[in-house]
Design an enzyme around this catalytic site. Structure first.
Site, mmCIF file in Angstrom:
data_model
loop_
_atom_site.group_PDB
_atom_site.id
_atom_site.type_symbol
_atom_site.label_atom_id
_atom_site.label_comp_id
_atom_site.label_asym_id
_atom_site.label_seq_id
_atom_site.Cartn_x
_atom_site.Cartn_y
_atom_site.Cartn_z
ATOM 1 N N SER A 136 0.865 -1.174 0.000
ATOM 2 C CA SER A 136 0.000 0.000 0.000
ATOM 3 C C SER A 136 0.902 1.224 0.000
ATOM 4 O O SER A 136 2.032 1.165 0.500
ATOM 5 C CB SER A 136 -0.892 0.016 1.254
ATOM 6 O OG SER A 136 -1.476 1.291 1.454
ATOM 7 N N THR A 183 28.972 41.105 25.370
ATOM 8 C CA THR A 183 27.664 40.562 25.734
ATOM 9 C C THR A 183 26.618 41.647 25.495
ATOM 10 O O THR A 183 26.850 42.812 25.822
ATOM 11 C CB THR A 183 27.626 40.123 27.217
ATOM 12 O OG1 THR A 183 27.915 41.247 28.047
ATOM 13 C CG2 THR A 183 28.649 39.027 27.483
ATOM 14 N N SER A 314 28.570 45.338 -4.930
ATOM 15 C CA SER A 314 27.574 46.358 -5.215
ATOM 16 C C SER A 314 27.599 46.761 -6.676
ATOM 17 O O SER A 314 28.656 46.810 -7.301
ATOM 18 C CB SER A 314 27.827 47.602 -4.344
ATOM 19 O OG SER A 314 26.945 48.639 -4.688
ATOM 20 N N LYS A 320 33.164 47.762 -2.905
ATOM 21 C CA LYS A 320 32.465 47.129 -1.780
ATOM 22 C C LYS A 320 32.433 45.614 -1.963
ATOM 23 O O LYS A 320 32.088 45.111 -3.033
ATOM 24 C CB LYS A 320 31.048 47.669 -1.693
ATOM 25 C CG LYS A 320 30.322 47.345 -0.396
ATOM 26 C CD LYS A 320 29.031 48.168 -0.303
ATOM 27 C CE LYS A 320 28.346 48.007 1.031
ATOM 28 N NZ LYS A 320 27.725 46.682 1.161
#
Length: 465
Positions: A136, A183, A314, A320
């Site tokens: 099945s 942190t 870019s 960049k």
């Protein structure tokens, strides 16, 4: 064209294709996306069909010539032939029946050809009576999904191992580079750059272990359970033999489930696997975020590390170069996390003896495995291995920060140390100079306490012995 018929009537099917009327109806019913069923899943279903045909022949249920032709056709599909015949959308109703029938029809029509017949001559080899004998969709599909997932887990685990090794190599390479630890995006205490990479390596190591252990959960097979797991219409000997044969051909440690009803109706194992893939995605995404931040700049950001330059960044800003590899990894992580939600919703939406949303689970699970495998390789080879440290920049930021003030707390108390920090911040002097100006301790003691490297190890910096 050739004429085929099913429960609903007759339809013309192109004479050139190996699929039949059931696949044709699925094509018409489910024009939902551009996603096709994973070929890894197709191969796993086909492997089950081969095993079933051979076992049924050995038990006398299927003529040997039919079984042999089905097995040959199955080998062709497993080896990548007739891939263009598996045409159904990955998103489909029916718990995977359309995919199962697509495989049944392709194997049947190819087997017919091998026996000298014409496609569509199902008196020779029938998609349901012969290829699907004692099966099945409901026991074949989830078993095939388990096999496919295990197959895909191995290269992912290997990719994680390679990524972990590269991160550990960077841990060693950067062991002497001291920098500002942060942190909540604020300066905190000194840390070695190598220690930061050790944390990334540790996270990936946990992911490797999780993926290794979860494979065991996927090894429970329900072949022979047929419609709902009771084994109706399946020879008892077939049930034992087919599971053994599939295990042999799949090359993995499948075991016949003790409770096939459970395995057929419940999809929680796929939720479990997906959850661990999500955990890996979370760790990869967090690491990628950190690398983008640490490499930001190159002059107006943190700039503590440099990522390999992969392409111009870019179309308007000359010179960049963007952190495209970590950005791609972040997108993979988002995608896998979204897929995990879809899998969870589909798994909990099953009713009673069957989950009709198995195609959605299969699509998202196998795709997550695939994209994560590709992602860890890309991350490792195109990013991690080529990272370099800017030790001078790390040192300059450290010397200009107040992170060393925490080391004074055990010696002069939190309140007085706060006054040192505030004076350094307001006057623009170093923590050392502020401590000297406030005369909190003799100069030799201040110098011993404010040794930044001592602050990266357990213990109290500058403690007198």
């Amino acid at each position: 064209m050739r004429l085929e018929k099913d429960l609903l009537g007759e339809r013309e099917v192109p004479a050139s294709v190996y699929y039949g009327i059931h696949t044709l109806r699925a094509l018409e019913n489910f024009p939902l996306s551009d996603y096709k069923v994973s070929y890894t899943l197709i191969k796993a279903i086909t492997l089950i069909k081969k095993a079933a045909a051979e076992v049924n022949a050995e038990l006398g249920h299927l003529a040997k010539d039919k079984a042999q032709s089905i097995a040959v056709a199955a080998d062709e599909v497993i080896n990548g032939k007739w891939r263009d015949q598996f045409v159904i959308d990955a998103l489909q109703g029916g718990a995977g029946t359309s995919t199962n029938m697509n495989v049944n029809e392709v194997l049947a029509n190819r087997a017919i050809e091998l026996l000298g017949g014409q496609r569509g001559d199902y008196d020779l080899v029938h998609p349901l009576n012969h290829v699907n004998m004692h099966q099945s969709t409901n026991d074949v599909y989830p078993t095939a999904l388990r096999i496919a997932a295990i197959w895909l887990l191995k290269p992912l685990s290997e990719g994680c191992a390679a990524l972990q090794a590269s991160l550990q190599a960077k841990e060693a390479e950067f062991a002497g580079v001291i920098k500002v630890g942060r942190t909540e995006m604020q300066d905190a205490v000194p840390v070695m750059l190598g220690q930061e990479f050790s944390a990334y390596a540790g996270a990936v190591a946990r992911d490797r272990w999780r993926l290794h252990k979860v494979e065991e959960r996927l090894r429970q097979a329900a072949l022979g359970g047929t419609a709902i797991g009771t084994g109706l219409n399946a020879d008892k000997k077939y049930i034992f033999m087919v599971n053994d044969r599939v295990r042999q051909y799949a090359g993995i440690g499948l075991a016949r489930a003790e409770n096939m009803i459970d395995v057929i109706q419940n999809a929680d194992v796929f939720v479990e696997v997906s959850g661990l893939l999500k955990a890996l995605a979370v760790n990869l995404g967090k690491c990628a975020h950190d690398l983008r931040l640490l490499s930001s700049g190159p002059r107006a950001g943190l700039g503590e590390i440099r990522l390999p330059e992969r392409q111009a960044g870019s179309s308007i800003m000359p010179g960049k170069v963007n952190p495209i590899i970590p950005e791609a990894i972040n997108q993979v992580a988002f995608h896998v996390m979204a897929s995990d939600m879809a899998i969870a919703m589909a798994a909990q939406s099953g009713q009673l003896e069957l989950n009709p949303f198995m195609p959605l689970i299969a699509h998202h699970l196998l795709e997550s495995l695939t994209v994560l495998t590709n992602a860890v390789t890309v991350f490792n080879e195109f990013c991690i291995q080529g990272i370099t440290a800017d030790a001078q920049r790390c040192q300059a930021l450290l010397e200009g920060s107040q992170v060393s003030v925490t080391a004074l707390v055990p010696h002069i108390g939190y309140d007085l140390a706060s006054k040192v920090a505030r004076r350094a911040l307001e006057t623009g002097v170093t923590v050392r100079q502020a401590a000297l100006e406030l005369a909190v301790l003799p100069e030799p003691r201040i110098d011993a306490i404010l040794d930044p490297r001592a602050m990266t190890r357990p213990g109290i910096a500058g403690a007198q012995k």
